[in-house]
Design a protein around this motif. Structure first.
Motif, PDB file in Angstrom:
ATOM      1  N   ALA A 221       0.768  -1.144   0.288  1.00  0.00           N
ATOM      2  CA  ALA A 221       0.234  -0.164  -0.271  1.00  0.00           C
ATOM      3  C   ALA A 221       1.480   1.382   0.276  1.00  0.00           C
ATOM      4  CB  ALA A 221      -0.806  -0.089   1.434  1.00  0.00           C
ATOM      5  N   ASP A 222       2.077   1.140   0.417  1.00  0.00           N
ATOM      6  CA  ASP A 222       3.105   2.403   0.469  1.00  0.00           C
ATOM      7  C   ASP A 222       3.303   2.741  -0.439  1.00  0.00           C
ATOM      8  OD1 ASP A 222       2.710   2.758   3.357  1.00  0.00           O
ATOM      9  OD2 ASP A 222       4.629   2.314   4.216  1.00  0.00           O
ATOM     10  N   GLY A 223       3.773   1.527  -1.351  1.00  0.00           N
ATOM     11  CA  GLY A 223       4.346   1.945  -2.312  1.00  0.00           C
ATOM     12  C   GLY A 223       3.816   2.515  -3.880  1.00  0.00           C
ATOM     13  N   THR A 224       2.453   1.432  -3.372  1.00  0.00           N
ATOM     14  CA  THR A 224       1.173   1.689  -4.735  1.00  0.00           C
ATOM     15  C   THR A 224       0.943   3.664  -4.017  1.00  0.00           C
ATOM     16  OG1 THR A 224      -0.283  -0.132  -4.966  1.00  0.00           O
ATOM     17  CG2 THR A 224      -1.490   1.518  -5.294  1.00  0.00           C
ATOM     18  N   LEU A 225       0.230   3.941  -2.323  1.00  0.00           N
ATOM     19  CA  LEU A 225       0.427   5.423  -2.464  1.00  0.00           C
ATOM     20  C   LEU A 225       1.781   6.315  -2.808  1.00  0.00           C
ATOM     21  CD1 LEU A 225      -1.108   4.873   1.318  1.00  0.00           C
ATOM     22  CD2 LEU A 225      -2.619   5.721  -0.854  1.00  0.00           C
ATOM     23  N   THR A 226       2.678   6.060  -3.005  1.00  0.00           N
ATOM     24  CA  THR A 226       3.671   6.904  -3.454  1.00  0.00           C
ATOM     25  C   THR A 226       3.784   6.947  -5.136  1.00  0.00           C
ATOM     26  OG1 THR A 226       4.771   6.098  -2.002  1.00  0.00           O
ATOM     27  CG2 THR A 226       6.486   7.392  -3.686  1.00  0.00           C
ATOM     28  N   THR A 227       2.977   5.712  -5.978  1.00  0.00           N
ATOM     29  CA  THR A 227       2.781   6.316  -7.117  1.00  0.00           C
ATOM     30  C   THR A 227       2.168   6.711  -7.355  1.00  0.00           C
ATOM     31  OG1 THR A 227       3.713   3.677  -7.242  1.00  0.00           O
ATOM     32  CG2 THR A 227       2.644   4.639  -9.564  1.00  0.00           C
ATOM     33  N   VAL A 228       0.219   6.757  -6.456  1.00  0.00           N
ATOM     34  CA  VAL A 228      -0.492   8.065  -7.101  1.00  0.00           C
ATOM     35  C   VAL A 228       0.165   9.362  -6.949  1.00  0.00           C
ATOM     36  CG1 VAL A 228      -2.083   9.092  -6.459  1.00  0.00           C
ATOM     37  CG2 VAL A 228      -2.120   6.043  -6.175  1.00  0.00           C
ATOM     38  N   GLY A 229       1.160   9.263  -5.848  1.00  0.00           N
ATOM     39  CA  GLY A 229       2.137  10.756  -5.066  1.00  0.00           C
ATOM     40  C   GLY A 229       2.782  11.433  -7.164  1.00  0.00           C
ATOM     41  N   LEU A 230       2.781  10.397  -7.495  1.00  0.00           N
ATOM     42  CA  LEU A 230       4.750  10.486  -8.192  1.00  0.00           C
ATOM     43  C   LEU A 230       3.588  11.203  -9.373  1.00  0.00           C
ATOM     44  CD1 LEU A 230       7.212   7.331  -7.949  1.00  0.00           C
ATOM     45  CD2 LEU A 230       7.224   9.992  -7.555  1.00  0.00           C
ATOM     46  N   ALA A 231       2.358  10.124  -9.982  1.00  0.00           N
ATOM     47  CA  ALA A 231       1.550  10.192 -11.233  1.00  0.00           C
ATOM     48  C   ALA A 231       0.881  11.435 -11.435  1.00  0.00           C
ATOM     49  CB  ALA A 231       0.555   9.641 -11.232  1.00  0.00           C
ATOM     50  N   GLU A 232       1.260  11.978 -12.407  1.00  0.00           N
ATOM     51  CA  GLU A 232       0.060  13.672 -12.543  1.00  0.00           C
ATOM     52  C   GLU A 232      -1.184  13.274 -12.792  1.00  0.00           C
ATOM     53  OE1 GLU A 232       2.824  16.079 -14.702  1.00  0.00           O
ATOM     54  OE2 GLU A 232       4.390  15.828 -13.935  1.00  0.00           O
ATOM     55  N   PRO A 233      -1.715  14.451 -12.932  1.00  0.00           N
ATOM     56  CA  PRO A 233      -3.569  14.226 -12.652  1.00  0.00           C
ATOM     57  C   PRO A 233      -3.469  13.300 -14.387  1.00  0.00           C
ATOM     58  CG  PRO A 233      -2.653  16.455 -11.529  1.00  0.00           C
ATOM     59  CD  PRO A 233      -1.500  15.666 -11.952  1.00  0.00           C
ATOM     60  N   GLY A 234      -4.129  13.261 -14.517  1.00  0.00           N
ATOM     61  CA  GLY A 234      -4.667  13.107 -15.981  1.00  0.00           C
ATOM     62  C   GLY A 234      -3.911  11.281 -16.342  1.00  0.00           C
ATOM     63  N   ASP A 235      -2.651  11.212 -15.465  1.00  0.00           N
ATOM     64  CA  ASP A 235      -1.728  10.182 -15.462  1.00  0.00           C
ATOM     65  C   ASP A 235      -2.727   8.084 -15.349  1.00  0.00           C
ATOM     66  OD1 ASP A 235      -0.222  10.750 -17.285  1.00  0.00           O
ATOM     67  OD2 ASP A 235       1.005  11.302 -15.401  1.00  0.00           O
ATOM     68  N   TYR A 236      -2.473   7.839 -15.531  1.00  0.00           N
ATOM     69  CA  TYR A 236      -3.150   5.952 -14.617  1.00  0.00           C
ATOM     70  C   TYR A 236      -1.801   6.191 -13.950  1.00  0.00           C
ATOM     71  CZ  TYR A 236      -6.487   6.079 -18.491  1.00  0.00           C
ATOM     72  OH  TYR A 236      -6.850   6.848 -19.496  1.00  0.00           O
ATOM     73  N   VAL A 237      -2.477   4.648 -13.002  1.00  0.00           N
ATOM     74  CA  VAL A 237      -1.345   4.194 -12.120  1.00  0.00           C
ATOM     75  C   VAL A 237      -1.777   2.475 -12.191  1.00  0.00           C
ATOM     76  CG1 VAL A 237      -1.041   3.607  -9.785  1.00  0.00           C
ATOM     77  CG2 VAL A 237      -0.718   5.992 -10.255  1.00  0.00           C
ATOM     78  N   ALA A 238      -0.260   1.460 -12.729  1.00  0.00           N
ATOM     79  CA  ALA A 238      -1.215   0.277 -12.505  1.00  0.00           C
ATOM     80  C   ALA A 238      -1.464  -0.409 -11.108  1.00  0.00           C
ATOM     81  CB  ALA A 238      -0.514  -0.357 -13.508  1.00  0.00           C
ATOM     82  N   LEU A 239      -2.384  -1.173 -10.923  1.00  0.00           N
ATOM     83  CA  LEU A 239      -2.343  -2.115  -9.250  1.00  0.00           C
ATOM     84  C   LEU A 239      -2.446  -3.341  -9.714  1.00  0.00           C
ATOM     85  CD1 LEU A 239      -4.129  -0.013  -6.423  1.00  0.00           C
ATOM     86  CD2 LEU A 239      -4.648  -2.686  -7.170  1.00  0.00           C
ATOM     87  N   LYS A 240      -1.924  -3.838  -8.599  1.00  0.00           N
ATOM     88  CA  LYS A 240      -1.897  -5.656  -9.046  1.00  0.00           C
ATOM     89  C   LYS A 240      -2.435  -5.565  -7.670  1.00  0.00           C
ATOM     90  CE  LYS A 240       1.076  -9.031 -10.974  1.00  0.00           C
ATOM     91  NZ  LYS A 240       0.872  -8.646 -12.390  1.00  0.00           N
ATOM     92  N   PHE A 241      -3.590  -6.232  -8.094  1.00  0.00           N
ATOM     93  CA  PHE A 241      -3.362  -7.154  -5.892  1.00  0.00           C
ATOM     94  C   PHE A 241      -2.597  -7.498  -6.038  1.00  0.00           C
ATOM     95  CE2 PHE A 241      -8.295  -5.033  -7.500  1.00  0.00           C
ATOM     96  CZ  PHE A 241      -8.080  -4.276  -6.142  1.00  0.00           C
TER      97      PHE A 241
END
Length: 507
Positions: A221-241
């Protein structure tokens, strides 16, 4: 709108997502308490196919050529004639000319190895060893010489960077080239020892333990939240459960809902993405896990896809599976009934080596027809023989995630003729199918097109060692797509030759 997750994110220095393990997730959760729990309509696909053929009059297998092809605009049956745009009268640039020379050279070298029956097998053996080694000498994060070589070659070809500064630099570079944005993923994976993987049975395996929370869910979750923070508005983040570890894997295999802490963690990720205008792509995985992933996708889509004009949650649908049209039709029926928006990331499929053969289409042609039929249905919001339903089509948004030039051109034809009613993005993996991506970039830059063609590159971030398993999968994918890899190699060679000739012509 709550700003808790965003504020928590801003306080965390980003170097490794697992540094200060648990702090980011705690910050995201603080202040919120326990968070509440195969052929499209014939007129359409026929028009698209006709349009694609006429827009690109040269042979489809020559997309790798650096020279831009002439095109014309066809009249769609039942529609008003569309005049040829003025840009067709002007000299055209080579699509790959937008890429820097360093990227061209690196791509050429990579595809030479990937398309060689002599060089690829030993390369796969070496990469497999590096991805799974416990020897510090072969761990790129502990061997600086090995790390330097990999980071300048394969890592640079497919990955975004090891920390926030490198990731942001890569994103800016891609956007300067002309790409709309990125699909960003966190590369670190949780790999279970074989004895633990064999124990994923019984009710005890469904119990959330302190070890699950601290050792697997929180770092993911830490890594994914950080990834969302690195992405810019309009970008996508891939999430692997399955990156969340043993418990998530077990729950998905039994199509069970997420446990409380895991549910809160996913919810925090979705909430932060929704607030920042970042879109989440829930990755598809092996067939045994997919029903569980679909259930979780619908669960969070209900909550976060409430705006008809956009989707925060996108499910991934694999066209090589026979059941995909019916599964997607069912999801659309739910959305129609309950009033939420459906985000669709459409891929051909990534688990052909491990999924049961009987669940996959018998021929490639059937897979292609399924892919193109789904894409046409979503784009035009029309039910047909592939995606079935009655009444008004629900609000949908589409990501055409494909390296297949014909599928990309068919989707483009629908957009170019103004028949698309859903928003669409085109996406290819960073370091692969650049000839397809750059043709889209050039087409999107044309101001005379009726619709924009947003183009994204998918790439992961993490340390060199963390990215090794991802790099291994890319190498294996190239092995299974030799013809496409050779096309990419030829494209890069043609572009190098073109630049060499242009240099001497100017001289």
């Amino acid at each position: 709108m709550h700003a808790g997750p965003a504020r928590g994110l801003a306080l965390l220095p980003v170097h490794r997502a697992t540094s200060s393990s648990g702090l980011l997730l705690a910050a995201a959760l603080s202040g919120h308490g326990r968070l509440a729990r195969h052929v499209a309509p014939r007129a359409v696909i026929g028009a698209a196919a006709s349009q694609a053929r006429l827009i690109h009059s040269s042979k489809s297998d020559q997309i790798h050529s650096s020279e831009r092809k002439e095109s014309t605009i066809a009249e769609i049956p039942g529609a008003s004639p569309i005049a040829a745009p003025q840009e067709e009268q002007q000299p055209r640039n080579a699509p790959l000319s937008v890429l820097p020379l360093s990227m061209i050279v690196r791509s050429f070298a990579t595809t030479v190895v990937s398309s060689s029956p002599t060089l690829l097998p030993p390369s796969l053996v070496i990469m497999n060893m590096l991805a799974h080694t416990t020897n510090p000498l072969f761990n790129p994060d502990k061997n600086p010489i090995l790390r330097y070589f990999l980071k300048k070659t394969f890592y640079a070809q497919f990955c975004a960077g090891e920390d926030a500064a490198e990731v942001r630099h890569t994103i800016a570079k891609l956007k300067n080239i002309g790409f709309t944005g990125v699909i960003l993923g966190y590369a670190k994976e949780v790999v279970l020892p074989e004895d633990e993987a064999q124990n994923l049975v019984g009710e005890a395996a469904l119990t959330e333990t302190k070890r699950d929370i601290e050792g697997e869910i929180t770092p993911w979750a830490d890594g994914t939240l950080t990834t969302v923070g690195l992405a810019e508005p309009g970008d996508y983040v891939a999430l692997k459960f399955t990156g969340a570890g043993r418990l998530a894997l077990t729950l998905l295999s039994k199509d069970a809902p997420p446990t409380p802490f895991l549910s809160d963690s996913i919810d925090a990720i979705c909430k932060l993405a929704h607030e920042r205008g970042v879109r989440l792509l829930f990755d598809a995985e092996q067939d045994a896990l997919q029903p569980g992933i679909d259930s979780w996708t619908i669960q969070y889509a209900r909550k976060y896809n409430t705006d008809p004009s956009r989707a925060t949650i996108y499910g991934t649908y694999q066209a090589y599976k026979k059941c995909t049209p019916s599964v997607l039709s069912g999801h659309l029926a739910l959305a129609q009934k309950e009033g939420f928006t459906v985000g669709v990331k459409l891929v051909r499929g990534a688990y052909i080596g491990s999924d049961p053969r009987e669940v996959i289409h018998d021929t490639k042609e059937q897979t292609d027809a399924c892919y193109d039929g789904i894409a046409a249905s979503i784009l035009t919001r029309q039910f047909g023989s592939t995606i079935t339903g009655e009444g008004q089509y629900p609000n949908t948004h589409l990501v055409v995630a494909s390296h297949n030039v014909e599928s990309v051109r068919r989707a483009r034809a629908i957009c170019d003729t103004g028949m698309a009613k859903s928003t669409v993005s085109f996406a290819q993996l960073q370091g692969m199918a650049d000839e397809v991506s750059c043709e889209l970039v050039e087409a999107s830059a044309s101001t005379s097109k009726p619709a924009a063609l947003p183009v994204y590159k998918y790439l992961v971030w993490g340390t060199t060692g963390e990215c090794m398993k991802y790099l291994l999968r890319r190498a294996q994918e190239n092995k299974d797509a030799v013809a496409r890899t050779r096309s990419g190699r030829d494209a890069m060679w043609a572009e190098l030759v073109r630049r060499f000739k242009a240099t001497f012509t100017r001289a």
